[in-house]
Scaffold this active site. Structure first.
Site, PDB file in Angstrom:
ATOM      1  N   ARG A   9      25.852  30.968  42.536  1.00 25.92           N
ATOM      2  CA  ARG A   9      25.398  31.530  41.254  1.00 25.92           C
ATOM      3  C   ARG A   9      26.575  32.094  40.464  1.00 25.92           C
ATOM      4  NH1 ARG A   9      21.234  35.751  43.017  1.00 25.92           N
ATOM      5  NH2 ARG A   9      20.806  36.045  40.816  1.00 25.92           N
TER       6      ARG A   9
ATOM      7  N   LYS B 169      21.727  43.782  34.501  1.00 31.11           N
ATOM      8  CA  LYS B 169      20.994  43.417  33.276  1.00 31.11           C
ATOM      9  C   LYS B 169      19.518  43.812  33.386  1.00 31.11           C
ATOM     10  CE  LYS B 169      21.900  38.932  33.288  1.00 31.11           C
ATOM     11  NZ  LYS B 169      22.627  38.801  34.563  1.00 31.11           N
TER      12      LYS B 169
ATOM     13  N   ARG C  25      20.228  43.714  47.597  1.00 26.40           N
ATOM     14  CA  ARG C  25      19.066  43.899  46.721  1.00 26.40           C
ATOM     15  C   ARG C  25      17.772  43.518  47.451  1.00 26.40           C
ATOM     16  NH1 ARG C  25      19.073  41.251  40.791  1.00 26.40           N
ATOM     17  NH2 ARG C  25      19.097  39.244  41.871  1.00 26.40           N
TER      18      ARG C  25
ATOM     19  N   ARG D 196      15.357  38.196  47.710  1.00 25.92           N
ATOM     20  CA  ARG D 196      15.159  36.945  46.970  1.00 25.92           C
ATOM     21  C   ARG D 196      15.928  35.839  47.673  1.00 25.92           C
ATOM     22  NH1 ARG D 196      16.407  38.126  40.648  1.00 25.92           N
ATOM     23  NH2 ARG D 196      17.460  36.131  40.897  1.00 25.92           N
TER      24      ARG D 196
ATOM     25  N   ARG E 115      22.196  30.802  28.776  1.00 25.71           N
ATOM     26  CA  ARG E 115      23.175  30.750  29.863  1.00 25.71           C
ATOM     27  C   ARG E 115      24.131  29.578  29.707  1.00 25.71           C
ATOM     28  NH1 ARG E 115      19.679  33.644  33.980  1.00 25.71           N
ATOM     29  NH2 ARG E 115      20.858  33.839  35.884  1.00 25.71           N
TER      30      ARG E 115
END
Ligand code: AMP
Length: 222
Positions: A172, A16, A129, A161, A90
């Site tokens: 998540r 996204k 990532r 992160r 969300r």
């Protein structure tokens, strides 16, 4: 031409953010990412940032009332030149609140862009990532920086992160399946959902979205 009011929906790691960067350039839209806004609050240790931080580091959703107040303020600041919402809504409660707010202002959603990808794919992407403090994003295997752990664009150090650590990634994803996925049907029923295969290369996904939006705009003018 009428404003483009877009939502990016999909599991974490489906791309996204990458698509958002491209779409805001194509259409000159303000990019409103609740994840970025909340991380900024957390770094500045605002009251909201302190409240949100513990949910974020556990991979849970920040309570609806906090996120809704934050995002409406942002939409209001941006005026009515359209928006690209990334990471909001969300939950159904957030989607209802957004719908009411837009109705009140005589605005409507142009499309909800669902970028979907299977769990195995997003786990691989999120765990590899790496980001710099300005939000430039890399992947250790698929899109590595020229020098390990250094951002190509601004030379800042890259880091993982907190919520891209394996134990939090699974949480998540569970949160996405339980609380966010019902929005697919919600927006399908409103006739605004458009789906894209997030496991394809970013350039292909982008081309597909661009073509879809161009068609939507043409239809609007008929
Ligand atoms: P993201 O960068 O979009 O993956 O968001 C990072 C974290 O911020 C999420 O795991 C949540 O803890 C929080 N967050 C972002 N957007 C929302 C939202 N719309 N509602 C609740 N929590 C959110």
């Amino acid at each position: 031409m009428s404003e483009l009011n877009l939502i990016l929906l999909g599991p974490p790691g489906a791309g996204k953010g990458t698509q958002a960067q491209r779409l805001i350039k194509d259409w000159d839209l303000p990019h409103i990412s609740t994840g970025d806004l909340l991380r900024d609050h957390r770094e500045r240790a605002t009251e909201l940032g302190q409240q949100a931080g513990k949910y974020m580091s556990e991979g849970k959703l920040v309570p609806d009332d906090l996120v809704i107040a934050m995002i409406f303020e942002k939409i209001e600041q941006q005026g009515d030149d359209g928006f690209l919402l990334d990471g909001f809504p969300r939950t159904i409660a957030q989607a209802d609140a957004l719908g009411d707010e837009l109705d009140k202002r005589g605005r409507r959603l142009t499309a909800v862009l669902l970028i979907d990808a299977p769990d195995e794919e997003v786990i691989g992407r999120l765990s590899g990532r790496r980001v710099c403090s300005d939000g430039h994003v890399y992947h250790v295997d698929n899109d590595p920086p020229k020098h390990p752990d250094v951002c190509d664009q601004d030379g800042k150090p890259l880091r993982q992160r907190d919520d891209d650590k394996p134990e939090v990634i699974q949480r998540r994803l569970d949160t996405y399946h339980e609380q966010t996925k019902p929005l697919i049907e919600y927006y399908e029923e409103q006739g605004v959902l458009r789906a894209f295969d997030g496991s394809r290369a970013p350039g292909e996904v982008h081309d597909h979205i661009r073509a879809t939006l161009a068609t939507l705009r043409l239809e609007e003018r008929l």
